[in-house]
Write a protein that holds these residues in place. Structure first.
Motif, PDB file in Angstrom:
ATOM      1  N   VAL A  16      62.874  80.808  76.741  1.00 21.12           N
ATOM      2  CA  VAL A  16      64.102  80.281  77.327  1.00 21.12           C
ATOM      3  C   VAL A  16      64.466  81.171  78.509  1.00 21.12           C
ATOM      4  N   ILE A  17      64.645  80.558  79.673  1.00 19.95           N
ATOM      5  CA  ILE A  17      65.015  81.281  80.889  1.00 19.95           C
ATOM      6  C   ILE A  17      66.326  80.691  81.382  1.00 19.95           C
ATOM      7  N   VAL A  18      67.294  81.552  81.673  1.00 18.43           N
ATOM      8  CA  VAL A  18      68.628  81.102  82.087  1.00 18.43           C
ATOM      9  C   VAL A  18      68.972  81.731  83.427  1.00 18.43           C
ATOM     10  N   SER A  19      69.494  80.921  84.349  1.00 21.43           N
ATOM     11  CA  SER A  19      69.953  81.397  85.655  1.00 21.43           C
ATOM     12  C   SER A  19      71.463  81.237  85.742  1.00 21.43           C
ATOM     13  N   GLU A  20      72.163  82.320  86.137  1.00 20.99           N
ATOM     14  CA  GLU A  20      73.637  82.284  86.189  1.00 20.99           C
ATOM     15  C   GLU A  20      74.144  83.346  87.185  1.00 20.99           C
ATOM     16  N   ALA A  42      66.962  84.847  75.453  1.00 18.82           N
ATOM     17  CA  ALA A  42      66.573  84.315  76.758  1.00 18.82           C
ATOM     18  C   ALA A  42      66.355  85.428  77.767  1.00 18.82           C
ATOM     19  N   THR A  43      65.531  85.134  78.768  1.00 17.48           N
ATOM     20  CA  THR A  43      65.448  85.937  79.977  1.00 17.48           C
ATOM     21  C   THR A  43      66.517  85.429  80.928  1.00 17.48           C
ATOM     22  N   VAL A  44      67.425  86.295  81.353  1.00 12.51           N
ATOM     23  CA  VAL A  44      68.587  85.887  82.133  1.00 12.51           C
ATOM     24  C   VAL A  44      68.430  86.381  83.573  1.00 12.51           C
ATOM     25  N   LEU A  45      68.533  85.459  84.538  1.00 14.24           N
ATOM     26  CA  LEU A  45      68.295  85.756  85.950  1.00 14.24           C
ATOM     27  C   LEU A  45      69.578  85.621  86.758  1.00 14.24           C
TER      28      LEU A  45
END
Length: 353
Positions: free
Chosen positions: A200-204, A219-222
Motif C-alpha cells: 500500500v502506497i499513500v501520497s499526501e 503503508a509507504t507514505v509519500l
C-alpha cells in the motif's frame, strides 16, 4: 431536541427543533450515538446549498433548513408495525441513502444511482447530528457486540472507501496507490491492507496527515510536494507501477499522480469529489491501456459486509478518528477545523446526547 441545522453557507446553528413525529409502518426511530462530519457536509458549509434542496425534494419532500449528519451509529427507540429484523434497544449503523425502489437503476440493484435519491442528513426530515431521527427500516444495519458505537459511526465512510477500492478490480497480492490521506484515503488504505494488498502506497501533502498514516504501519507514505510520486511508485514496484489506484483527494494533482503511478493496463478510481474540472491526458489512457472509473457512494446492501469485516478486527476503522467533539462545538472545533488546509484533524465524530 438539540440538533445541528444547516441554514445557508457558513450558517450552521445548534438549536432546538421539534422531535420527529410517530413512525410509519416501515420506519424506525433512532437515538444517534455518534455522527461523523463528512466532506459533503464541509462542501455544504463552505459553498452550499449544493446537495441540500432549497425547494421540496422530489422523493422526500424535505428542504432547508436541514438537520445534518449521515454517518452515524445509534440505538433503536421505536419500530413500525411492519418492521422485522431489528428490535427496540438494538445498536445500529444507518445506511443513509433513500431511493424510490422502482426506477431503472433500483430494479437492477443499483439503488445508489437512483435519479431521485435522497439522503438522511442532507435531503431528509432529520439527520444524525440530533437527539432523534426517524428513517426507513431498510437503512438499519444491526451492530454486533464486536463493533463499537465509534466503529459503527465510521461504517458509512468505510463503505465509500471500500467501494472505491473494489471498483478498481483490486485482488489480494496487488499493489495499490492511494492519493489523499483524508478519512476516505486512510480508510481505503486500511481496507486494501485488510483485503490482502501486497503493498500500500499513500501520497499526501499535509504533514500531519502523513504522520497519521505512517503511524498505521501498513503503508509507504509519500510527500507529493517533495517527491515525484509516479517515479517513486515505479521504483517501489520494480519499474512497473501500481496495479490499481484510488484517487481520494479530489484534486487535479492527486488524479495526475494516480494515473501516472499506474502500470500499463491498470485501473484508477475517482473517489474524492472534485469541485472544479480537472485536466487529464487522454492519450496516456490510450497508449498505456489505462482505465479511469468513477465511483458514487456504495451499494446500499454493503453495510452488513463492512460491519462483519470491522468485527473481525482486520479493518480497524477507528484508527482514522482524531477526536469526539460535543455538538456545541460542531462549528469551531468541527467544520472550521476540518476546512483548515493545515489542520490537525483527519476524522471527527460529534456526540449530541
Amino acid at each position: 431536541m438539540r440538533a445541528a441545522v444547516f441554514h445557508d453557507k457558513h450558517d450552521i446553528r445548534v438549536e432546538d427543533v421539534p422531535e420527529p413525529a410517530g413512525v410509519g409502518a416501515r420506519e424506525v426511530r433512532v437515538r444517534p450515538a455518534l455522527c461523523g462530519i463528512c466532506g459533503t457536509d464541509l462542501h455544504e458549509y463552505a459553498a452550499g446549498p449544493i446537495v441540500i434542496p432549497t425547494s421540496p425534494h422530489p422523493l422526500s419532500r424535505a428542504s432547508a433548513p436541514q438537520v445534518l449528519g449521515h454517518e452515524f451509529s445509534g440505538q433503536v427507540l421505536e419500530i413500525g408495525a411492519d418492521v422485522t429484523g431489528v428490535r427496540v434497544g438494538d445498536r445500529v449503523a444507518v445506511m443513509p441513502l433513500i431511493y424510490c425502489g422502482h426506477c431503472y437503476y433500483c430494479r437492477r440493484g443499483l439503488n445508489h444511482l437512483c435519479p431521485e435519491m435522497a439522503c438522511t442528513g442532507l435531503s431528509w426530515h432529520g439527520g444524525g447530528i440530533s437527539e432523534q431521527v426517524v428513517v426507513p427500516d431498510y437503512q438499519i444495519a444491526v451492530l454486533p457486540e464486536s463493533v463499537t458505537d465509534v466503529q459503527g459511526a465510521l461504517v458509512e465512510p468505510a463503505a465509500v472507501a471500500a467501494y472505491g477500492v473494489d471498483r478498481t478490480g483490486f485482488r489480494p497480492g496487488d499493489t495499490i496507490l492511494v492519493t489523499g490521506a483524508g478519512p476516505i484515503g486512510g480508510l481505503a488504505a486500511l481496507y486494501a491492507h485488510a483485503a490482502g494488498a501486497a503493498q500500500v502506497i499513500v501520497s499526501e501533502p499535509n504533514p500531519r496527515r502523513r504522520a497519521l498514516l505512517d503511524a498505521f504501519g501498513i503503508a509507504t507514505v509519500l510527500d507529493p510536494l517533495a517527491e515525484d510520486v509516479p517515479a517513486v511508485v515505479r521504483a517501489l514496484t520494480g519499474g512497473v507501477g501500481a496495479d490499481v489506484a484510488a484517487e481520494c483527494s479530489g484534486s487535479e494533482a492527486g488524479l495526475a499522480a494516480a494515473l501516472g503511478g499506474l502500470r500499463s493496463h491498470g485501473t484508477a478510481t475517482q473517489v474524492g469529489l472534485h469541485v472544479r474540472p480537472a485536466t487529464i491526458d487522454p492519450m496516456a489512457l490510450s497508449q498505456r491501456d489505462l482505465s479511469l472509473v468513477g465511483t458514487w457512494c456504495y451499494p446500499v446492501y454493503d453495510f452488513p459486509r463492512i460491519i462483519s469485516l470491522i468485527g473481525t478486527g482486520r479493518f480497524p476503522v477507528e484508527r482514522v478518528l482524531t477526536e469526539v467533539i460535543d455538538v456545541a462545538d460542531v462549528v469551531p472545533r468541527g467544520f472550521d477545523r476540518l476546512l483548515d488546509p493545515d489542520g490537525d484533524a483527519q476524522k471527527l465524530l460529534v456526540k449530541v446526547g
